[in-house]
Design a protein around this motif. Structure first.
Motif, PDB file in Angstrom:
ATOM      1  N   ASP A  85       0.790  -1.108  -0.006  1.00 22.60           N
ATOM      2  CA  ASP A  85      -0.102  -0.123  -0.093  1.00 22.60           C
ATOM      3  C   ASP A  85       0.898   1.214   0.051  1.00 22.60           C
ATOM      4  OD1 ASP A  85      -2.418  -1.017  -0.043  1.00 22.60           O
ATOM      5  OD2 ASP A  85      -2.490  -1.748   1.787  1.00 22.60           O
ATOM      6  N   ASP A  86       2.061   1.282   0.744  1.00 23.01           N
ATOM      7  CA  ASP A  86       2.874   2.350   0.725  1.00 23.01           C
ATOM      8  C   ASP A  86       3.349   2.590  -0.936  1.00 23.01           C
ATOM      9  OD1 ASP A  86       2.752   2.489   3.445  1.00 23.01           O
ATOM     10  OD2 ASP A  86       4.520   1.220   3.366  1.00 23.01           O
ATOM     11  N   MET A  87       3.754   1.357  -1.591  1.00 23.88           N
ATOM     12  CA  MET A  87       3.967   1.615  -3.061  1.00 23.88           C
ATOM     13  C   MET A  87       2.930   2.215  -3.739  1.00 23.88           C
ATOM     14  SD  MET A  87       6.551   0.916  -5.282  1.00 23.88           S
ATOM     15  CE  MET A  87       6.859   0.296  -6.736  1.00 23.88           C
ATOM     16  N   LEU A  88       1.687   1.860  -3.694  1.00 18.09           N
ATOM     17  CA  LEU A  88       0.623   2.496  -4.345  1.00 18.09           C
ATOM     18  C   LEU A  88       0.376   3.913  -4.031  1.00 18.09           C
ATOM     19  CD1 LEU A  88      -2.152  -0.437  -4.311  1.00 18.09           C
ATOM     20  CD2 LEU A  88      -0.517   0.008  -6.130  1.00 18.09           C
ATOM     21  N   ALA A  89       0.459   4.064  -2.958  1.00 18.54           N
ATOM     22  CA  ALA A  89       0.311   5.519  -2.370  1.00 18.54           C
ATOM     23  C   ALA A  89       1.219   6.448  -2.969  1.00 18.54           C
ATOM     24  CB  ALA A  89       0.268   5.699  -0.828  1.00 18.54           C
ATOM     25  N   SER A  90       2.496   6.057  -2.819  1.00 12.66           N
ATOM     26  CA  SER A  90       3.760   6.822  -3.599  1.00 12.66           C
ATOM     27  C   SER A  90       3.564   6.886  -5.000  1.00 12.66           C
ATOM     28  CB  SER A  90       5.263   5.994  -3.261  1.00 12.66           C
ATOM     29  OG  SER A  90       5.521   6.238  -1.951  1.00 12.66           O
ATOM     30  N   LEU A  91       3.352   6.093  -5.649  1.00 10.67           N
ATOM     31  CA  LEU A  91       2.771   6.177  -7.047  1.00 10.67           C
ATOM     32  C   LEU A  91       1.789   7.234  -7.418  1.00 10.67           C
ATOM     33  CD1 LEU A  91       3.262   2.161  -8.144  1.00 10.67           C
ATOM     34  CD2 LEU A  91       4.830   4.332  -8.476  1.00 10.67           C
ATOM     35  N   SER A  92       0.731   6.967  -6.660  1.00  7.61           N
ATOM     36  CA  SER A  92      -0.521   7.856  -6.944  1.00  7.61           C
ATOM     37  C   SER A  92      -0.227   9.205  -6.538  1.00  7.61           C
ATOM     38  CB  SER A  92      -1.542   7.239  -6.139  1.00  7.61           C
ATOM     39  OG  SER A  92      -2.806   8.124  -6.254  1.00  7.61           O
ATOM     40  N   GLU A  93       0.441   9.517  -5.513  1.00 11.82           N
ATOM     41  CA  GLU A  93       0.753  10.843  -5.033  1.00 11.82           C
ATOM     42  C   GLU A  93       2.094  11.640  -5.755  1.00 11.82           C
ATOM     43  OE1 GLU A  93       1.223  10.264  -0.897  1.00 11.82           O
ATOM     44  OE2 GLU A  93      -0.992   9.576  -0.776  1.00 11.82           O
ATOM     45  N   ARG A  94       2.812  10.722  -6.215  1.00  9.03           N
ATOM     46  CA  ARG A  94       4.384  11.453  -6.444  1.00  9.03           C
ATOM     47  C   ARG A  94       4.587  11.165  -7.763  1.00  9.03           C
ATOM     48  NH1 ARG A  94       8.523   9.650  -2.990  1.00  9.03           N
ATOM     49  NH2 ARG A  94       9.481  11.477  -3.509  1.00  9.03           N
ATOM     50  N   ILE A  95       4.120  10.291  -8.585  1.00  9.76           N
ATOM     51  CA  ILE A  95       4.633   9.869  -9.760  1.00  9.76           C
ATOM     52  C   ILE A  95       3.591  10.118 -10.875  1.00  9.76           C
ATOM     53  CG2 ILE A  95       5.504   7.989 -11.490  1.00  9.76           C
ATOM     54  CD1 ILE A  95       7.276   8.454  -8.977  1.00  9.76           C
ATOM     55  N   ARG A  96       4.090  10.915 -12.004  1.00 12.10           N
ATOM     56  CA  ARG A  96       3.211  11.523 -13.101  1.00 12.10           C
ATOM     57  C   ARG A  96       2.168  10.375 -13.512  1.00 12.10           C
ATOM     58  NH1 ARG A  96       5.807  13.978 -18.106  1.00 12.10           N
ATOM     59  NH2 ARG A  96       5.958  11.489 -18.494  1.00 12.10           N
ATOM     60  N   PRO A  97       0.891  10.733 -13.769  1.00 11.81           N
ATOM     61  CA  PRO A  97       0.028   9.771 -14.428  1.00 11.81           C
ATOM     62  C   PRO A  97       0.290   9.263 -15.340  1.00 11.81           C
ATOM     63  CG  PRO A  97      -0.831  12.097 -13.700  1.00 11.81           C
ATOM     64  CD  PRO A  97       0.518  12.094 -13.607  1.00 11.81           C
ATOM     65  N   SER A  98      -0.114   7.985 -15.722  1.00  6.05           N
ATOM     66  CA  SER A  98       0.286   7.234 -16.858  1.00  6.05           C
ATOM     67  C   SER A  98       1.737   6.892 -16.968  1.00  6.05           C
ATOM     68  CB  SER A  98       0.063   8.114 -18.417  1.00  6.05           C
ATOM     69  OG  SER A  98      -1.526   8.116 -18.509  1.00  6.05           O
ATOM     70  N   THR A  99       2.268   6.732 -15.966  1.00  7.60           N
ATOM     71  CA  THR A  99       3.464   6.325 -15.608  1.00  7.60           C
ATOM     72  C   THR A  99       3.425   4.682 -15.335  1.00  7.60           C
ATOM     73  OG1 THR A  99       4.625   8.155 -14.896  1.00  7.60           O
ATOM     74  CG2 THR A  99       5.835   6.230 -14.749  1.00  7.60           C
ATOM     75  N   VAL A 100       3.845   3.790 -16.338  1.00  5.81           N
ATOM     76  CA  VAL A 100       3.628   2.358 -15.906  1.00  5.81           C
ATOM     77  C   VAL A 100       4.745   1.868 -14.944  1.00  5.81           C
ATOM     78  CG1 VAL A 100       3.759   0.286 -16.957  1.00  5.81           C
ATOM     79  CG2 VAL A 100       2.422   2.066 -18.218  1.00  5.81           C
ATOM     80  N   THR A 101       4.498   1.143 -13.964  1.00  3.88           N
ATOM     81  CA  THR A 101       5.647   0.821 -13.136  1.00  3.88           C
ATOM     82  C   THR A 101       5.346  -0.700 -12.875  1.00  3.88           C
ATOM     83  OG1 THR A 101       5.633   2.822 -11.800  1.00  3.88           O
ATOM     84  CG2 THR A 101       6.635   1.025 -10.839  1.00  3.88           C
ATOM     85  N   MET A 102       6.526  -1.372 -12.961  1.00  2.00           N
ATOM     86  CA  MET A 102       6.484  -3.030 -13.031  1.00  2.00           C
ATOM     87  C   MET A 102       7.538  -3.371 -11.689  1.00  2.00           C
ATOM     88  SD  MET A 102       6.257  -3.806 -16.840  1.00  2.00           S
ATOM     89  CE  MET A 102       7.053  -2.216 -17.623  1.00  2.00           C
ATOM     90  N   ILE A 103       7.004  -4.030 -10.790  1.00  3.07           N
ATOM     91  CA  ILE A 103       7.966  -4.445  -9.613  1.00  3.07           C
ATOM     92  C   ILE A 103       7.267  -5.782  -9.218  1.00  3.07           C
ATOM     93  CG2 ILE A 103       6.924  -3.511  -8.191  1.00  3.07           C
ATOM     94  CD1 ILE A 103       9.280  -3.110  -6.733  1.00  3.07           C
ATOM     95  N   GLY A 104       7.914  -6.689  -8.670  1.00  2.38           N
ATOM     96  CA  GLY A 104       7.483  -8.077  -8.340  1.00  2.38           C
ATOM     97  C   GLY A 104       7.109  -7.948  -7.049  1.00  2.38           C
TER      98      GLY A 104
END
Length: 143
Positions: free
Chosen positions: A82-101
């Motif tokens: 959930d920390d990762m999802l929150a960071s991506l949502s709040e801090r990374i540009r929209p439409s940035t595709v992130t892939m991690i296991g």
């Protein structure tokens, strides 16, 4: 039997611009547990992953232009999902595709994640349900 489920992504890349990809290969130390292999030091692993997100979100460099952020051997501790999802949502540009296991999780946890995001995972959830939850986890005794 492993099956790759092909799903369309709704992303809006700028028209006329080339794509920027950041491949962040970070070390991962795993240990074997009753549910498979998990991250040995989850807090340290999260700090490393978060530091990459900090660079991409910082905007001080060309990294702010990243469209694809890939952690090819990355393993996110479940405790920081959930920390990762929150960071991506709040801090990374929209439409940035992130892939991690994600580290190995129990089948009930996997099923719970599919249920939580069922709009995006209907096909995978249907397959888990059709098999009666009988999915063999490699490195684990759980079915």
């Amino acid at each position: 039997m492993l099956e790759i489920i092909d799903r369309p992504l709704d992303v809006a890349f700028p028209v006329g611009h080339h794509r920027h990809c950041l491949v962040a290969q970070i070390p991962v130390h795993l240990v074997r547990t009753e549910v498979g292999y998990v991250v040995a030091e989850p807090e340290q692993q999260w700090r490393v992953v978060r530091s990459v997100l900090d660079v991409v979100a910082g905007g001080d460099s060309g990294f702010r232009k990243v469209h694809l952020l890939v952690f090819p051997e990355g393993c996110l501790p479940l405790a920081h999902f959930d920390d990762m999802l929150a960071s991506l949502s709040e801090r990374i540009r929209p439409s940035t595709v992130t892939m991690i296991g994600l580290e190995h999780v129990a089948l009930r946890t996997y099923r719970g994640l599919l249920e939580r995001f069922k709009d995006d995972n209907a096909q995978a959830l249907a397959q888990v349900r059709a098999r009666g939850g009988k999915v063999i986890c490699i490195g684990s005794d759980e079915e």
